[in-house]
Scaffold this active site. Structure first.
Site, short mmCIF file in Angstrom:
data_model
loop_
_atom_site.label_atom_id
_atom_site.label_comp_id
_atom_site.label_asym_id
_atom_site.label_seq_id
_atom_site.Cartn_x
_atom_site.Cartn_y
_atom_site.Cartn_z
NE ARG A 193 -0.33 -6.89 -2.94
CZ ARG A 193 -1.58 -6.56 -3.28
NH1 ARG A 193 -2.42 -6.04 -2.39
NH2 ARG A 193 -2.02 -6.77 -4.50
CE LYS B 235 -2.95 -3.20 4.20
NZ LYS B 235 -2.56 -3.13 2.79
NE ARG C 166 -9.25 1.30 -2.50
CZ ARG C 166 -8.07 0.68 -2.34
NH1 ARG C 166 -8.02 -0.60 -2.09
NH2 ARG C 166 -6.95 1.35 -2.44
#
Ligand code: BTN
Length: 327
Positions: free
Chosen positions: A126, A191, A325
Site C-alpha cells: 500500500r 505485522k 501508528r
C-alpha cells in the site's frame, strides 16, 4: 466466462526445476542436480544464484551440495483448484511475476480469476511501498472480482478483505490474527500480512477490483530488509500448508466479496470489534510525514472510517493516504 489471458511466468524453467528438486529440504549434490535437470553443473550454480537473488534460502554444504534452509511445500495449481469450493474462483499458479495484482490488472482478468506466485519480483504494498516476497516462505495471492454496485459503495472494500483474511486464518492456523485498520494483518503488535485492493470503474456502474493478499508464513533472511515490526504465521500457530491456506483464503475472500456486494458493509462492521488490532490503544494518524491526530482508537463507523477519541471527542479518519501508528 473466465478470461484466460496468458500470464507470463518470469521464473526461468531451469530455476523452477531446480526449486522443485530442492524443495524436499535434503542435500543435493551439484552433479545429481545437473544430471536430473539435464544441464551443466555450471548452469546449476547459475540458477542457484538466480533463486538466491529472488530470496530463496539455499545453503551450500561444503563438499556435499545444496540444501534449502527448510523444506518447502510448493504451490500446486491443480491441488489449489481442487481444494477451492467456490465455483466462481479459478486459480493459476506461476513461479514468478513482478506482482500478482499487476499481472491480473494487465491481463484484464475476469471475475473470479486468481493468481498465486511462488515469488514476486516487484511485489506491491500500500501507499507505493514494496512487498518483500521471497519464494516459498510466503503466500502471494490476488483475486479479480467484478461488481455492479459502483465505486462509491466499494469504499470499505479494503477492510472487508482484511477481515475476510483474518477470519479465515484464525481457525486454520490457530494464530490470533487481527486487523490493524484499514487492512494490515497483525498478531499482537507485529505485522504478518497485508492487503492491496486496486479498483477501477464507474462511480455508479460496473467496476472491477483486484484484491491481493501477502502473508509471511515462515521467516526468511530477505525479511531483514523490512522496516516495520514483522512476524510470521508459523511463530504463533500451526502450519496448515501453503496450498490449503491459499484455497481457504480464496474461498473466504470469494464469499466475503459476494456478501459485501449483496448486503453492504453492515455485516462486516458488526464483526470488526472481534478482530480490531487497535481497539483502545493510543494512536497517531500520519498523513505524508505529518502527524494529523493523536488519541485512542475506538473502533470504526458504519462506513469503515477509523474512530479516534481525542480530548473527549470522537474524530473520524478516512482511509486512503493516511497511516496509523500505535504510540
Ligand atoms: C501492504 O500491507 O502494504 C499490502 C501488501 C500486499 C501484498 C500483496 S502480495 C499479493 C499482491 N500482489 C502484490 O503486488 N501485492 C499484493
Amino acid at each position: 466466462m473466465q478470461n484466460r489471458t496468458e500470464i507470463r511466468d518470469l521464473m526461468p524453467a531451469s530455476a523452477a526445476s531446480l526449486f522443485a528438486r530442492l524443495a524436499d529440504g535434503r542435500v543435493h549434490s551439484g552433479a545429481q542436480l545437473a544430471d536430473a535437470l539435464g544441464i551443466s553443473r555450471q548452469a546449476v550454480w547459475k540458477q542457484t544464484g538466480a533463486l538466491r537473488e529472488m530470496g530463496l534460502d539455499i545453503k551450500a554444504r561444503a563438499g556435499r551440495g545444496y540444501q534449502l534452509a527448510r523444506p518447502v511445500e510448493r504451490l500446486d495449481e491443480s491441488l489449489v483448484n481442487r481444494l477451492v469450493k467456490s465455483a466462481a474462483v479459478s486459480a493459476t499458479v506461476v513461479g514468478a511475476v513482478n506482482s500478482t495484482n499487476q499481472s491480473l490488472l494487465e491481463a484484464r482478468a475476469g471475475h473470479g480469476r486468481a493468481l498465486l506466485a511462488e515469488t514476486q519480483l516487484a511485489g506491491r504494498g500500500r501507499r507505493g511501498r514494496s512487498w518483500v516476497s521471497p519464494p516459498g516462505s510466503g503466500l502471494y495471492v490476488s483475486l479479480a472480482w467484478e461488481f455492479d454496485c459502483g465505486l462509491t459503495r466499494l469504499a470499505p472494500l479494503s477492510l472487508v478483505v482484511g477481515l475476510a483474511a483474518a477470519q479465515c486464518l484464525r481457525p486454520l492456523s490457530g494464530a490470533p490474527a487481527s486487523v490493524k485498520w484499514p487492512n494490515d494483518l497483525f498478531i499482537g503488535q507485529a505485522k504478518f500480512g497485508g492487503c492491496l485492493v486496486e479498483i477501477s470503474g464507474a462511480a455508479e456502474g460496473p467496476c472491477r477490483a483486484v484484491v491481493g493478499i501477502g502473508i509471511n508464513l515462515f521467516s526468511n533472511r530477505a525479511m531483514g530488509s523490512v522496516e516495520q515490526a514483522w512476524t510470521t504465521l508459523e511463530d504463533h500457530g500451526n502450519n496448515p500448508g501453503r496450498n490449503r491456506l491459499a484455497a481457504a483464503l480464496l474461498d473466504g475472500l470469494a464469499s466475503a466479496l459476494e456478501q459485501f456486494e449483496a448486503d453492504g458493509f453492515a455485516p462486516f462492521h458488526a464483526e470488526w470489534d472481534q478482530y480490531d488490532a487497535l481497539a483502545g490503544l493510543p494512536v497517531r494518524v500520519i498523513a505524508g510525514q505529518k502527524v494529523t491526530l493523536r488519541g485512542t482508537a475506538a473502533g470504526i463507523d458504519k462506513h469503515g472510517q477509523l474512530l479516534v477519541r481525542c480530548d473527549g471527542q470522537i474524530k473520524t479518519v478516512a482511509g486512503g493516504e493516511v497511516s496509523v501508528r500505535v504510540d
